[in-house]
Design a protein around this motif. Structure first.
Motif, PDB file in Angstrom:
ATOM      1  N   CYS A 199      -1.141 -13.276  -4.426  1.00 51.72           N
ATOM      2  CA  CYS A 199      -1.317 -13.824  -5.432  1.00 51.72           C
ATOM      3  C   CYS A 199      -2.625 -13.059  -6.560  1.00 51.72           C
ATOM      4  O   CYS A 199      -2.918 -12.233  -7.291  1.00 51.72           O
ATOM      5  CB  CYS A 199      -1.050 -15.036  -6.106  1.00 51.72           C
ATOM      6  SG  CYS A 199       1.309 -15.228  -5.616  1.00 51.72           S
ATOM      7  N   VAL A 200      -3.787 -13.712  -5.711  1.00 48.91           N
ATOM      8  CA  VAL A 200      -4.615 -13.011  -5.803  1.00 48.91           C
ATOM      9  C   VAL A 200      -5.053 -12.244  -6.345  1.00 48.91           C
ATOM     10  O   VAL A 200      -5.827 -11.510  -7.285  1.00 48.91           O
ATOM     11  CB  VAL A 200      -5.573 -13.993  -5.053  1.00 48.91           C
ATOM     12  CG1 VAL A 200      -7.363 -14.253  -5.123  1.00 48.91           C
ATOM     13  CG2 VAL A 200      -5.639 -15.927  -5.450  1.00 48.91           C
ATOM     14  N   TYR A 201      -4.646 -11.445  -4.893  1.00 48.60           N
ATOM     15  CA  TYR A 201      -5.429  -9.693  -4.676  1.00 48.60           C
ATOM     16  C   TYR A 201      -4.421  -8.988  -6.468  1.00 48.60           C
ATOM     17  O   TYR A 201      -4.910  -8.013  -6.649  1.00 48.60           O
ATOM     18  CB  TYR A 201      -4.755  -9.088  -3.803  1.00 48.60           C
ATOM     19  CG  TYR A 201      -4.878  -7.485  -3.672  1.00 48.60           C
ATOM     20  CD1 TYR A 201      -6.192  -7.038  -3.564  1.00 48.60           C
ATOM     21  CD2 TYR A 201      -3.361  -7.021  -3.239  1.00 48.60           C
ATOM     22  CE1 TYR A 201      -6.017  -5.873  -3.415  1.00 48.60           C
ATOM     23  CE2 TYR A 201      -3.989  -5.350  -3.225  1.00 48.60           C
ATOM     24  CZ  TYR A 201      -5.326  -4.674  -3.316  1.00 48.60           C
ATOM     25  OH  TYR A 201      -4.993  -3.605  -3.558  1.00 48.60           O
ATOM     26  N   LEU A 202      -3.050  -9.186  -6.567  1.00 50.51           N
ATOM     27  CA  LEU A 202      -2.391  -8.729  -7.147  1.00 50.51           C
ATOM     28  C   LEU A 202      -3.386  -9.058  -8.739  1.00 50.51           C
ATOM     29  O   LEU A 202      -2.717  -8.694  -9.471  1.00 50.51           O
ATOM     30  CB  LEU A 202      -1.682  -9.035  -7.425  1.00 50.51           C
ATOM     31  CG  LEU A 202      -0.006  -8.523  -6.435  1.00 50.51           C
ATOM     32  CD1 LEU A 202       1.111  -9.437  -6.425  1.00 50.51           C
ATOM     33  CD2 LEU A 202       0.068  -7.306  -7.195  1.00 50.51           C
ATOM     34  N   PHE A 203      -3.872 -10.484  -9.133  1.00 46.66           N
ATOM     35  CA  PHE A 203      -4.812 -10.736 -10.485  1.00 46.66           C
ATOM     36  C   PHE A 203      -5.614  -9.608 -10.940  1.00 46.66           C
ATOM     37  O   PHE A 203      -6.017  -9.119 -11.390  1.00 46.66           O
ATOM     38  CB  PHE A 203      -5.237 -11.920 -10.370  1.00 46.66           C
ATOM     39  CG  PHE A 203      -6.007 -12.491 -10.829  1.00 46.66           C
ATOM     40  CD1 PHE A 203      -5.906 -12.149 -12.663  1.00 46.66           C
ATOM     41  CD2 PHE A 203      -7.374 -12.250 -10.529  1.00 46.66           C
ATOM     42  CE1 PHE A 203      -6.774 -12.451 -13.605  1.00 46.66           C
ATOM     43  CE2 PHE A 203      -8.813 -12.538 -12.260  1.00 46.66           C
ATOM     44  CZ  PHE A 203      -8.056 -13.042 -12.922  1.00 46.66           C
ATOM     45  N   SER A 204      -6.336  -8.800  -9.463  1.00 47.34           N
ATOM     46  CA  SER A 204      -7.302  -7.785  -9.949  1.00 47.34           C
ATOM     47  C   SER A 204      -6.643  -6.303  -9.809  1.00 47.34           C
ATOM     48  O   SER A 204      -6.892  -5.757 -10.609  1.00 47.34           O
ATOM     49  CB  SER A 204      -7.988  -8.233  -8.901  1.00 47.34           C
ATOM     50  OG  SER A 204      -7.739  -7.800  -7.079  1.00 47.34           O
ATOM     51  N   VAL A 205      -5.798  -6.386  -8.928  1.00 46.47           N
ATOM     52  CA  VAL A 205      -5.289  -4.952  -8.943  1.00 46.47           C
ATOM     53  C   VAL A 205      -4.276  -4.459 -10.140  1.00 46.47           C
ATOM     54  O   VAL A 205      -3.923  -3.339 -10.166  1.00 46.47           O
ATOM     55  CB  VAL A 205      -4.214  -4.906  -7.499  1.00 46.47           C
ATOM     56  CG1 VAL A 205      -3.020  -5.006  -7.456  1.00 46.47           C
ATOM     57  CG2 VAL A 205      -4.919  -3.125  -7.370  1.00 46.47           C
ATOM     58  N   THR A 206      -3.018  -5.617 -10.467  1.00 47.66           N
ATOM     59  CA  THR A 206      -2.697  -4.867 -11.316  1.00 47.66           C
ATOM     60  C   THR A 206      -4.058  -4.918 -13.307  1.00 47.66           C
ATOM     61  O   THR A 206      -3.313  -3.954 -13.769  1.00 47.66           O
ATOM     62  CB  THR A 206      -1.479  -6.368 -12.090  1.00 47.66           C
ATOM     63  OG1 THR A 206      -2.278  -7.731 -12.193  1.00 47.66           O
ATOM     64  CG2 THR A 206      -0.528  -6.356 -11.268  1.00 47.66           C
ATOM     65  N   ALA A 207      -4.814  -5.418 -12.961  1.00 43.05           N
ATOM     66  CA  ALA A 207      -6.066  -5.722 -13.721  1.00 43.05           C
ATOM     67  C   ALA A 207      -6.237  -3.621 -13.901  1.00 43.05           C
ATOM     68  O   ALA A 207      -6.775  -2.966 -15.222  1.00 43.05           O
ATOM     69  CB  ALA A 207      -7.412  -6.498 -14.091  1.00 43.05           C
ATOM     70  N   LEU A 208      -6.398  -3.662 -12.786  1.00 43.23           N
ATOM     71  CA  LEU A 208      -6.749  -1.777 -12.485  1.00 43.23           C
ATOM     72  C   LEU A 208      -6.310  -1.435 -13.173  1.00 43.23           C
ATOM     73  O   LEU A 208      -6.583  -0.139 -13.683  1.00 43.23           O
ATOM     74  CB  LEU A 208      -6.678  -1.874 -11.004  1.00 43.23           C
ATOM     75  CG  LEU A 208      -7.737  -1.010 -10.439  1.00 43.23           C
ATOM     76  CD1 LEU A 208      -8.688  -0.276 -11.148  1.00 43.23           C
ATOM     77  CD2 LEU A 208      -7.713  -0.244  -8.711  1.00 43.23           C
ATOM     78  N   GLY A 209      -4.994  -1.867 -12.336  1.00 46.13           N
ATOM     79  CA  GLY A 209      -3.628  -0.576 -13.597  1.00 46.13           C
ATOM     80  C   GLY A 209      -3.751  -0.414 -14.696  1.00 46.13           C
ATOM     81  O   GLY A 209      -3.713   0.383 -15.094  1.00 46.13           O
ATOM     82  N   ILE A 210      -3.471  -1.421 -15.218  1.00 43.40           N
ATOM     83  CA  ILE A 210      -3.860  -1.155 -16.953  1.00 43.40           C
ATOM     84  C   ILE A 210      -4.815  -0.488 -17.506  1.00 43.40           C
ATOM     85  O   ILE A 210      -5.282  -0.425 -18.212  1.00 43.40           O
ATOM     86  CB  ILE A 210      -4.071  -2.856 -17.361  1.00 43.40           C
ATOM     87  CG1 ILE A 210      -2.805  -3.749 -16.597  1.00 43.40           C
ATOM     88  CG2 ILE A 210      -4.207  -2.916 -18.900  1.00 43.40           C
ATOM     89  CD1 ILE A 210      -2.139  -4.725 -17.534  1.00 43.40           C
ATOM     90  N   MET A 211      -6.285  -0.735 -16.670  1.00 45.24           N
ATOM     91  CA  MET A 211      -7.422  -0.465 -16.861  1.00 45.24           C
ATOM     92  C   MET A 211      -7.017   1.125 -16.880  1.00 45.24           C
ATOM     93  O   MET A 211      -7.905   1.967 -17.462  1.00 45.24           O
ATOM     94  CB  MET A 211      -8.709  -1.042 -16.024  1.00 45.24           C
ATOM     95  CG  MET A 211     -10.057   0.037 -17.137  1.00 45.24           C
ATOM     96  SD  MET A 211     -11.164  -0.598 -15.211  1.00 45.24           S
ATOM     97  CE  MET A 211     -10.595   0.294 -14.321  1.00 45.24           C
ATOM     98  N   LEU A 212      -6.968   1.773 -15.895  1.00 41.36           N
ATOM     99  CA  LEU A 212      -6.414   3.274 -15.517  1.00 41.36           C
ATOM    100  C   LEU A 212      -5.910   4.147 -16.893  1.00 41.36           C
ATOM    101  O   LEU A 212      -5.411   4.362 -17.088  1.00 41.36           O
ATOM    102  CB  LEU A 212      -6.229   3.461 -14.277  1.00 41.36           C
ATOM    103  CG  LEU A 212      -6.467   3.486 -13.089  1.00 41.36           C
ATOM    104  CD1 LEU A 212      -6.025   3.522 -11.969  1.00 41.36           C
ATOM    105  CD2 LEU A 212      -8.355   4.128 -13.352  1.00 41.36           C
ATOM    106  N   ALA A 213      -4.420   2.956 -17.249  1.00 41.78           N
ATOM    107  CA  ALA A 213      -3.795   3.758 -18.400  1.00 41.78           C
ATOM    108  C   ALA A 213      -4.454   3.335 -19.000  1.00 41.78           C
ATOM    109  O   ALA A 213      -4.063   4.314 -20.109  1.00 41.78           O
ATOM    110  CB  ALA A 213      -2.147   2.324 -18.089  1.00 41.78           C
ATOM    111  N   THR A 214      -5.291   2.387 -20.213  1.00 41.81           N
ATOM    112  CA  THR A 214      -6.185   2.828 -21.303  1.00 41.81           C
ATOM    113  C   THR A 214      -7.075   4.075 -21.195  1.00 41.81           C
ATOM    114  O   THR A 214      -7.143   4.579 -22.222  1.00 41.81           O
ATOM    115  CB  THR A 214      -6.715   1.320 -21.286  1.00 41.81           C
ATOM    116  OG1 THR A 214      -7.609   1.133 -20.303  1.00 41.81           O
ATOM    117  CG2 THR A 214      -6.044   0.305 -21.315  1.00 41.81           C
TER     118      THR A 214
END
Length: 375
Positions: A265-280
């Motif tokens: 869960c802690v890792y997903l908090f960071s890597v999902t934010a990375l996915g959104i950042m790449l999408a922007t």
């Protein structure tokens, strides 16, 4: 409470949208089943059932014992060929190894003269060619040691006797490592692509304009995408760990499953934010794929899952400390293989959280700019 309600309902909307996307559903199923099972069972780099032939120029009892000692699971039953057929069978790839036992092999052993045994290897089978000769050497030494006249002479004994014991993977089965490593890597790729696709799907379908007229903040929109896609990855990863890794492949899980789920869960908090950042950064799904794949490949190859982090250049080691996958790989292997306790892995959890917080702050600023440009 109103903000939490918005985040919850937006997340449910994300889950319903995902449930109506058969391509992404197939990707999730494939990534955590076939993509885990196949590499663990087929991409074997160890010496398993290697083909071997014996050239018995001595025709003695010791030579026959050597041939009979080449047994599964390392080698297939050894065939016996003539000396003149070595080049013929090697050119046609019939055997990976050919062991040439010289004349007077048994006589040399009885007289205390070390015999010269030649091993011809097909180096196109690179992984087996690298490890196989050492296995063959050990087998021959163990086979002929009882016949060695000076075996009990202290002068012939080594000064240091090494005894190797493998921990956490006693039989050193590569499938154990490959299966867990595949789950870890697939968590990263799926979390990045699901969250990125969720953002781009809103833009391509025109739903961003609808959301902008509602009393919603960018933080609520981003948080909903993080928790909704994160829980999908969490449930799929845990199901894969139990049904595929532990069930089908037979890898024992040594550590605490709740601790691993918390770290995930802690890792997903960071890597999902990375996915959104790449999408922007991009404007379409093809552009997102071209950007996300290199990012994922770098994370996969340099985070310590494929090769030890210590063997990389020192500067690269320091750079990779700012990538969450580096700490997640270390955390996952410690928990799943070595039964690590929270006291042992809290530094990795803390670093993942800090990196995730930094990613989220930067991603939120990028997300706000994207929404402002859509107005």
């Amino acid at each position: 409470m109103r903000t939490l309600g918005h985040i919850y309902h937006l997340g449910v909307k994300e889950l319903r949208s995902l449930a109506r996307d058969p391509v992404l559903l197939f990707l999730i199923a494939y990534v955590f089943t076939f993509s885990v099972y196949t590499p663990a069972k087929s991409a074997v780099m160890d010496v398993v059932n290697a083909s071997i032939a014996i050239v018995n120029e001595d025709d003695s009892r010791s030579a026959r014992l050597v041939r009979e000692a080449m047994l599964p699971p390392l080698f297939l039953p050894a065939a016996e060929i003539a000396f003149g057929d070595i080049n013929h069978v090697m050119d046609r790839g019939r055997y990976t190894f050919v062991v040439d036992i010289p004349p007077d092999f048994e006589q040399d052993i009885a007289s205390g003269t070390p015999p010269q045994v030649q091993i011809i290897t097909d180096a196109t089978a690179m992984s087996q060619a690298g490890r196989g000769p050492s296995y063959i050497q050990q087998i021959i030494e163990q086979t002929v040691r009882p016949e060695w006249p000076g075996r009990n002479d202290p002068a012939n004994l080594p000064l240091v006797e090494l005894e190797t014991r493998a921990r956490f993977n006693p039989n050193m089965q590569q499938s154990w490592f490959v299966a867990v490593n595949q789950v870890i890597n697939n968590i990263s790729v799926l979390a990045i692509f699901l969250t990125g696709a969720a953002v781009l799907r809103e833009r391509e379908h025109g739903n961003i304009e609808h959301l902008l007229v509602m009393p919603l903040t960018p933080l609520e929109l981003m948080s909903a995408k993080i928790w909704a896609n994160g829980i999908v990855v969490l449930l799929a990863a845990m199901a894969s760990l139990f049904l595929v890794v532990k069930g089908l492949i037979g890898v024992p899980i040594a550590g605490s499953i709740p601790l691993f789920a918390f770290g995930l869960c802690v890792y997903l908090f960071s890597v999902t934010a990375l996915g959104i950042m790449l999408a922007t950064i991009v404007n379409s799904m093809p552009q997102f794929g071209l950007l996300a794949f290199p990012v994922y490949i770098v994370m996969s190859l340099l985070s310590g899952g494929q090769t030890p982090l210590e063997s990389m250049p020192e500067l690269l080691q320091k750079i990779m400390q700012f990538v969450p996958s580096t700490h997640f790989v270390s955390f996952s292997q410690a928990v799943l293989f070595r039964d690590a306790t929270p006291a042992m892995v809290w530094p990795a959890l803390f670093k993942m959280f800090l990196i995730g917080a930094a990613y989220s702050v930067f991603t939120l600023s990028r997300f706000r700019k994207m929404l402002a440009a859509a107005k």
